[in-house]
Design an enzyme around this catalytic site. Structure first.
Site, short mmCIF file in Angstrom:
data_model
loop_
_atom_site.label_atom_id
_atom_site.label_comp_id
_atom_site.label_asym_id
_atom_site.label_seq_id
_atom_site.Cartn_x
_atom_site.Cartn_y
_atom_site.Cartn_z
N ASP A 237 -39.59 -44.55 12.41
CA ASP A 237 -39.22 -43.93 11.13
C ASP A 237 -39.41 -44.96 10.01
O ASP A 237 -38.81 -46.05 10.05
CB ASP A 237 -37.76 -43.48 11.18
N ASP B 64 -43.46 -39.45 7.45
CA ASP B 64 -43.01 -40.83 7.67
C ASP B 64 -42.33 -41.08 9.01
O ASP B 64 -41.65 -42.09 9.18
CB ASP B 64 -42.05 -41.24 6.54
N GLU B 65 -42.50 -40.20 9.98
CA GLU B 65 -41.90 -40.44 11.28
C GLU B 65 -42.73 -39.83 12.40
O GLU B 65 -43.43 -38.84 12.21
CB GLU B 65 -40.46 -39.93 11.35
#
Length: 354
Positions: free
Chosen positions: A6, A104-105
């Site tokens: 993350d 974003d992960e």
């Protein structure tokens, strides 16, 4: 063994990486509080801004009242997507079992890549370093026996954290945490659970499952399972296939080029069989190499036209491999094809020219 990676405060981190003069300042990404009537919300903010009480989804007008001296930036989605694509391409190089879940992960299943938690920790540290070197931002990694635990772990020591949850430590890790740590348990559900006397994951884990089902339906059972560390979901991408690859982790590190080329032949056959079964053409051939210290590199060559030819895969992969012909021993070798397209007899293939 599952990784959840993350990015830390992604939008604002990307902005700081693009403009180093912002480093150390409270940065708020959302809208301009002095224009548009102060409407809009905070998309994300730096950790320096969070110290003033600012958080995601907060009204931008409230954020401005809390910290008028912060740097307020509008969302620059093309920039964030560009950085995201770069990072996701990097993460894919570490395991064929990859799943991006947001900008974003992502999850990685590294069960076939590492043998034991010591190697997993070493790989996670390498990933964190590679992400920082490539894009100048930090990420937090959670390692656990399944996706749910890995995700909770990645949030445990933010920013720039690394948290490992061993299978035997699942309950001692989960039980003290607030129920809101479980994915899908939002504010409304947390309030309802609180009214039932459930505030921690441990309290949820031992609560009567039938009552939970009566109150929350199927999600009541899901919550109960996650609270007990049970999650059978696999790491897999949905939608169209973006790549087909096969890799081999060696029992003993090697720099024997003759042996490595024989591995390329075997891996190419696996890729070609999968390619044929799924009825795809490819335009780019890739290789992945990993050294003993877990340093990982990928190389690729894009062809003039689409192809379904196994000889092309073999020859191209071997040419790419020559860059790593030296004394450094390889731990892993992978061959893949990307830029895929569904087979259509009307398409021009490279083999049509010969």
């Amino acid at each position: 063994m599952i990784f959840h990676i993350d990015m830390d405060s992604f939008y604002s981190s990307v902005e700081v990486a693009a403009d180093p003069t912002l480093k150390g300042l409270p940065v708020v990404v959302g809208s301009d509080p002095l224009q548009e009537g102060g409407r809009g919300v905070v998309s994300t903010c730096s950790y320096e801004a969070r110290e003033f009480g600012i958080k995601s989804a907060m009204a931008i007008s409230k954020a401005y009242r809390l910290c008028p001296e912060a740097v307020y930036l509008r969302v620059n989605m093309p920039l964030y997507k560009k950085v995201s694509n770069s990072i996701m391409e990097l993460l894919r190089s570490y395991s064929s079992k990859f799943q991006q879940v947001s900008v974003d992960e992502a999850y990685l299943d590294v069960s076939d890549v590492v043998s034991g938690l010591d190697e997993a920790e070493k790989l996670a540290l390498q990933i964190k370093e590679d992400v920082f070197q490539k894009e100048g931002i930090t990420c937090s990694v959670g390692i656990g026996p399944n996706k749910s635990i890995a995700k909770i772990a990645s949030d445990y020591q933010k920013p720039d954290g690394l948290t490992i949850v061993r299978p035997e430590d699942v309950r001692s890790f989960l039980y003290p945490l607030d129920v809101s740590r479980i994915s899908g348990v939002g504010k409304k559900t947390s309030v309802m659970l609180g009214q039932m006397g459930i505030g921690t994951i441990g309290e949820l884990a031992v609560y009567d499952v039938q009552e939970l089902r009566e109150k929350f339906g199927k999600f009541g059972l899901v919550m109960h399972q996650l609270a007990n560390g049970v999650d059978g979901r696999k790491v897999q991408e949905s939608g169209d296939i973006k790549s087909i690859s096969k890799e081999d982790t060696f029992d003993k590190d090697t720099s024997d080029m003759e042996y490595l080329e024989s591995v390329v032949d075997t891996l190419s056959e696996h890729v070609h069989v999968s390619l044929s079964k799924k009825k795809y053409l490819f335009k780019t051939v890739t290789i992945k190499v990993r050294f003993a210290d877990f340093t990982t590199y990928t190389r690729a060559k894009t062809l003039a036209a689409y192809s379904d030819d196994i000889v092309t895969i073999r020859k191209t992969a071997k040419v790419l491999l020559q860059e790593f012909n030296g004394n450094n021993k390889l731990r892993l070798l992978g061959v893949g094809v990307t830029k895929l397209d569904k087979l259509d007899e009307r398409q021009t293939r490279l083999s049509d020219f010969f």
